[in-house]
Design a protein around this motif. Structure first.
Motif, mmCIF file in Angstrom:
data_model
loop_
_atom_site.group_PDB
_atom_site.id
_atom_site.type_symbol
_atom_site.label_atom_id
_atom_site.label_comp_id
_atom_site.label_asym_id
_atom_site.label_seq_id
_atom_site.Cartn_x
_atom_site.Cartn_y
_atom_site.Cartn_z
ATOM 1 N N ASN A 80 -2.170 -1.086 -9.320
ATOM 2 C CA ASN A 80 -2.573 -1.180 -7.920
ATOM 3 C C ASN A 80 -3.464 -2.396 -7.686
ATOM 4 O O ASN A 80 -3.232 -3.206 -6.777
ATOM 5 C CB ASN A 80 -3.309 0.104 -7.519
ATOM 6 C CG ASN A 80 -3.445 0.253 -6.007
ATOM 7 O OD1 ASN A 80 -3.250 -0.696 -5.265
ATOM 8 N ND2 ASN A 80 -3.785 1.447 -5.569
ATOM 9 N N MET A 137 2.437 1.708 -3.486
ATOM 10 C CA MET A 137 1.457 2.182 -4.465
ATOM 11 C C MET A 137 1.070 3.629 -4.186
ATOM 12 O O MET A 137 0.836 4.404 -5.112
ATOM 13 C CB MET A 137 0.213 1.284 -4.442
ATOM 14 C CG MET A 137 0.454 -0.123 -4.988
ATOM 15 S SD MET A 137 1.301 -0.137 -6.583
ATOM 16 C CE MET A 137 0.242 0.892 -7.567
ATOM 17 N N ASP A 190 0.832 -1.210 0.000
ATOM 18 C CA ASP A 190 0.000 0.000 0.000
ATOM 19 C C ASP A 190 0.865 1.258 0.000
ATOM 20 O O ASP A 190 0.579 2.232 -0.704
ATOM 21 C CB ASP A 190 -0.915 -0.024 1.228
ATOM 22 C CG ASP A 190 -1.996 1.046 1.162
ATOM 23 O OD1 ASP A 190 -2.446 1.355 0.049
ATOM 24 O OD2 ASP A 190 -2.377 1.562 2.218
ATOM 25 N N SER A 246 -8.208 0.559 0.086
ATOM 26 C CA SER A 246 -7.067 -0.078 0.743
ATOM 27 C C SER A 246 -7.223 -0.028 2.263
ATOM 28 O O SER A 246 -6.892 -0.990 2.964
ATOM 29 C CB SER A 246 -5.768 0.619 0.331
ATOM 30 O OG SER A 246 -5.515 0.464 -1.045
#
Length: 304
Positions: free
Chosen positions: A87, A53, A50, A154
């Motif tokens: 992603n 990205m 995460d 996320s």
């Protein structure tokens, strides 16, 4: 008199998310190793992905706000769905990786988790994810950023993983309390398997939407609205036919409308501009600064 609170920029929100995700990632790896939990290590790895990205998203977010260049004359908006594809693909890969590891652990007899440390980790991370999600949801009402929207997903995934971890640890302790301690080692890999299966639809949904934008598949809502607007234009102004082309890529809508008019049509240029304005007003919901709208008039079918 009420004072309006300034909304932070997309870049500031994403920068804050990077810092928070980095802390969660470090916490997850340390606590996962100390407690012996594969699920917590997976949570930490997910947070690292995460962070990576978010850094890429932050770079692209700054890039798409730049003006066009001689090499990128349409601007940089087409990078947005490409990042979303990457992603979603990485998030899905992490889920698959976690599922495979959970299967291997179940087949090898599972592993015992230190409940105390794992519970502290779960509570801290769950609070961080919930707080970040609520903050991003509040600011994105104004910003309407696709990048922030993806980061919110996320947060949901990280929070769901952490909540499931906490429940699995509680279940393991309950099994030991009722006299079935032999099942405790299987709680951690079992819940990891459930988590990865349950979370997979989120990155798959991101991939599905982003791939449509990469391939410039016409958005149904925009196409339907264009047809509604042009039906009225056709009736009021006596046009013969039209062809409309629409695509969405990241935060931009590209709309191209070619209108066939009779050869004896006697409209002046200001009158044509008035029709363009009428069409633009009808497409108001897509009338953002990032909309690319082209309206052309012709008397020849070949130019439609």
């Amino acid at each position: 008199m009420a004072v309006k609170t300034a909304v932070p920029s997309e870049q500031k929100v994403l920068s804050f998310s990077i810092v928070l995700s980095g802390c969660v990632a470090l916490l997850g790896i340390v606590f996962g190793i100390l407690s012996g939990s594969q699920s917590i290590v997976f949570d930490g790895i997910f947070s690292i992905v995460d962070v990576a990205m978010c850094v890429l998203v932050l770079f692209v977010s700054r890039l798409v706000t730049r003006n066009a260049t001689p090499h990128f004359q349409y601007g940089f908006w087409h990078f947005e769905p490409l990042v979303a594809v990457l992603n979603g693909a990485i998030m899905l890969t992490v889920c698959i990786y976690g599922f495979i590891n959970s299967c291997k652990s179940l087949l090898s007899g599972g592993n015992t988790v230190e409940l105390g440390m794992a519970s502290v980790y779960a509570i801290v991370v769950l609070a961080a994810c919930a707080g970040m999600y609520l903050y991003e949801r509040k600011v994105n009402v104004v910003l309407k950023s696709e990048f922030i929207s993806i980061d919110m997903k996320s947060c949901i995934m990280s929070g769901a993983i952490t909540l499931a971890l906490f429940l699995s640890f509680a279940l393991a302790e309950f099994l030991g309390w009722i006299g079935h301690a032999e099942f405790k080692p299987y709680a951690d890999p079992a819940i990891l398997m459930v988590i990865t299966i349950g979370l997979s639809p989120i990155p798959m949904g991101i991939l599905r939407r982003a791939v449509k934008e990469v391939f410039l598949i016409a958005p149904r809502d925009a196409s339907r609205r264009i047809d509604e607007v042009m039906a009225g234009i056709r009736e009021r102004h006596g046009i013969v036919d039209y062809r409309a082309y629409a695509a969405k890529s990241g935060r931009i809508h590209v709309i191209d409308i070619s209108i066939l008019v009779p050869e004896d049509w006697d409209r002046t240029v200001p009158q044509l501009d008035a029709i363009r304005s009428e069409i633009a007003a009808g497409l108001e919901q897509y009338a953002t600064l990032d909309r690319w709208l082209t309206i052309a008039f012709t008397t020849r079918q070949q130019w439609l």
